[in-house]
Motif scaffolding. Structure first.
Motif, short mmCIF file in Angstrom:
data_model
loop_
_atom_site.label_atom_id
_atom_site.label_comp_id
_atom_site.label_asym_id
_atom_site.label_seq_id
_atom_site.Cartn_x
_atom_site.Cartn_y
_atom_site.Cartn_z
N GLN A 1 0.85 -1.19 0.00
CA GLN A 1 0.00 0.00 0.00
C GLN A 1 0.89 1.25 0.00
OE1 GLN A 1 -3.70 0.45 0.39
NE2 GLN A 1 -2.90 2.42 -0.32
N VAL A 2 0.59 2.15 -0.93
CA VAL A 2 1.30 3.44 -0.96
C VAL A 2 0.33 4.53 -0.55
CG1 VAL A 2 2.46 5.15 -2.44
CG2 VAL A 2 2.88 2.69 -2.80
N PHE A 3 0.71 5.32 0.43
CA PHE A 3 -0.01 6.55 0.75
C PHE A 3 0.87 7.71 0.31
CE2 PHE A 3 -1.72 3.68 4.08
CZ PHE A 3 -3.07 3.82 3.81
N ALA A 4 0.24 8.80 -0.08
CA ALA A 4 1.07 9.92 -0.52
C ALA A 4 0.43 11.26 -0.21
CB ALA A 4 1.33 9.82 -2.02
N ILE A 5 1.29 12.23 0.03
CA ILE A 5 0.86 13.63 0.14
C ILE A 5 1.69 14.37 -0.89
CG2 ILE A 5 0.43 15.57 1.70
CD1 ILE A 5 0.92 13.59 4.06
N MET A 6 1.13 14.50 -2.08
CA MET A 6 1.86 15.11 -3.20
C MET A 6 1.22 16.46 -3.53
SD MET A 6 4.06 12.82 -3.61
CE MET A 6 4.92 13.20 -5.10
N PRO B 1 0.00 0.83 -8.40
CA PRO B 1 -1.43 1.18 -8.46
C PRO B 1 -2.14 1.10 -7.11
CG PRO B 1 -0.99 -0.89 -9.62
CD PRO B 1 0.33 -0.36 -9.17
N ASN B 2 -1.51 0.44 -6.12
CA ASN B 2 -2.13 0.40 -4.78
C ASN B 2 -1.82 1.71 -4.06
OD1 ASN B 2 -3.05 -2.26 -5.12
ND2 ASN B 2 -1.00 -3.01 -4.62
N TYR B 3 -2.40 2.76 -4.60
CA TYR B 3 -2.03 4.11 -4.21
C TYR B 3 -3.22 4.85 -3.63
CZ TYR B 3 -0.99 9.04 -4.96
OH TYR B 3 -0.82 10.37 -4.78
N LYS B 4 -2.98 5.55 -2.53
CA LYS B 4 -4.05 6.39 -1.99
C LYS B 4 -3.49 7.75 -1.58
CE LYS B 4 -7.86 6.69 1.24
NZ LYS B 4 -8.55 6.15 2.39
N SER B 5 -4.08 8.80 -2.11
CA SER B 5 -3.67 10.14 -1.72
C SER B 5 -4.31 10.49 -0.38
CB SER B 5 -4.12 11.15 -2.77
OG SER B 5 -3.94 12.46 -2.26
N LEU B 6 -3.55 11.15 0.47
CA LEU B 6 -4.10 11.60 1.76
C LEU B 6 -4.52 13.08 1.70
CD1 LEU B 6 -1.58 9.86 4.22
CD2 LEU B 6 -3.92 9.14 3.64
N GLN B 7 -4.44 13.65 0.50
CA GLN B 7 -4.77 15.08 0.33
C GLN B 7 -6.21 15.37 0.75
OE1 GLN B 7 -3.23 17.76 -0.30
NE2 GLN B 7 -1.33 17.27 -1.39
N TYR B 8 -7.09 14.35 0.62
CA TYR B 8 -8.51 14.59 0.91
C TYR B 8 -8.73 15.01 2.37
CZ TYR B 8 -9.13 10.25 3.56
OH TYR B 8 -9.06 9.28 4.52
N LEU B 9 -7.75 14.74 3.22
CA LEU B 9 -7.91 15.09 4.64
C LEU B 9 -7.66 16.58 4.92
CD1 LEU B 9 -6.31 11.86 6.11
CD2 LEU B 9 -8.68 12.60 6.42
N TYR B 10 -7.02 17.26 3.95
CA TYR B 10 -6.87 18.72 4.08
C TYR B 10 -8.21 19.37 3.80
CZ TYR B 10 -1.72 18.94 3.99
OH TYR B 10 -0.38 18.83 4.27
N GLN B 11 -8.68 20.22 4.70
CA GLN B 11 -9.91 20.96 4.44
C GLN B 11 -9.77 22.36 4.98
OE1 GLN B 11 -12.56 18.26 6.37
NE2 GLN B 11 -12.31 16.79 4.71
N GLU B 12 -10.15 23.34 4.17
CA GLU B 12 -10.13 24.74 4.61
C GLU B 12 -11.00 24.82 5.87
OE1 GLU B 12 -8.48 27.14 2.43
OE2 GLU B 12 -8.74 28.67 3.97
N GLY B 13 -10.50 25.46 6.92
CA GLY B 13 -11.28 25.61 8.15
C GLY B 13 -10.97 24.53 9.19
#
Ligand SMILES: C[S@@+](CC[C@H](N)C(=O)[O-])C[C@H]1O[C@@H](n2cnc3c(N)ncnc32)[C@H](O)[C@@H]1O
Length: 267
Positions: free
Chosen positions: A33-38, A52-64
């Protein structure tokens, strides 16, 4: 506890695809499993092409939402996969441990639980900066701070050395809930820096290129103009030395040396 899971934090460098180490790429290729903050879509696509076993962690950033909370949630997601027994790679742009806390948090938590967790170095923004600006930090010395930490701490810089301020686009931003600073904060930044540097002192905004075909941004201007300069999340501020490197007779005395041995005036 399933101790088979492991974590390796790798850096992907700043310039797309060309600055990753051979070792980091090997770990990426063989991860469960690859996690990334790109920083952008293109680097995410490139990582997906490696594994391809890739998941971005960017979705956890939220304004506010406080970035402190975001980083804890990112850490938790990475650690959870390791606890499930997976060979996990966390990929961060630049160097994974420079001005980037998630890798450090995850390694510390997992090691405390008995898991194997390590960090591999990568090419950071300041590594690019030294190359593009032709600076050798060994010549005059170089201080490096997160901009707000430097400003809020009222830190007195050594004006005989370079001063590198990271995250200048967030200077004075204390809520950790938004992604840019204000003109007033930049004016306050100038006032504080002006205690040590003349208002006309030339400073630099540096941005390393993301694509190999791009040129770095190297914008030089007097300190007083900072509030008017375009700042991006990737901007780093560099303040060149104001005074020449000086020797102190008091310190040289400890070595039985005299300042005149170095061709400097004893005054
Ligand atoms: C959260 S830190 C990440 C640093 C990254 N881990 C590294 O090793 O370079 C973000 C800060 O790094 C610097 N930075 C990131 N990308 C950059 C770039 N392309 N050029 C110059 N500085 C950059 C900026 O100061 C930015 O605000």
């Amino acid at each position: 506890m399933n101790n088979k899971g492991s974590l390796t934090c790798v850096g992907t460098g700043i310039t797309l695809a060309g600055q990753i180490t051979v070792l980091a790429k090997n770990y990426l290729e063989s991860a469960d499993q690859v996690f990334a903050i790109m920083p952008d879509y293109m680097s995410e696509e490139w990582l997906k092409s490696i594994n391809p076993n890739y998941k971005s962690l960017q979705y956890l950033y939220q304004e506010g939402k406080s970035r402190r909370q975001t980083y804890r949630e990112m850490t938790e997601e990475v650690c959870h996969a390791v606890r499930e027994g997976k060979k996990v790679v966390l990929a961060l742009y630049g160097h994974p441990g420079i001005f980037a806390c998630v890798g450090h948090f995850a390694i510390s938590d997992l090691q405390a639980e008995g898991y194997s967790a390590q960090m591999l170095p990568g090419i950071s923004a300041d590594a690019c900066l030294y190359a593009d600006l032709g600076i050798d930090p060994g010549t005059y010395g170089c201080q490096s701070y997160e901009a707000s930490q430097f400003l809020f701490g009222g830190i007195e810089p050594n004006v005989g050395a370079y001063l590198v301020l990271w995250q200048i686009s967030l200077a004075g931003e204390h809520t950790l809930k938004t992604f840019k600073t204000t003109k007033d904060n930049l004016k306050a930044t100038v006032r504080l820096l002006n205690k040590y540097y003349p208002i006309e002192h030339e400073v630099i905004i540096y941005e390393a290129p993301f694509l190999p075909i791009q040129q770095p941004r190297i914008e030089k201007f007097p300190l007083k103009e900072l509030p008017e300069i375009e700042l991006k999340s990737i901007s780093t501020m560099v303040i060149p030395p104001l005074t020449p490197l000086k020797l102190k007779q008091e310190a040289l005395d400890e070595f039985g040396l005299n300042i005149t041995d170095f061709g400097q005036d004893s005054k």
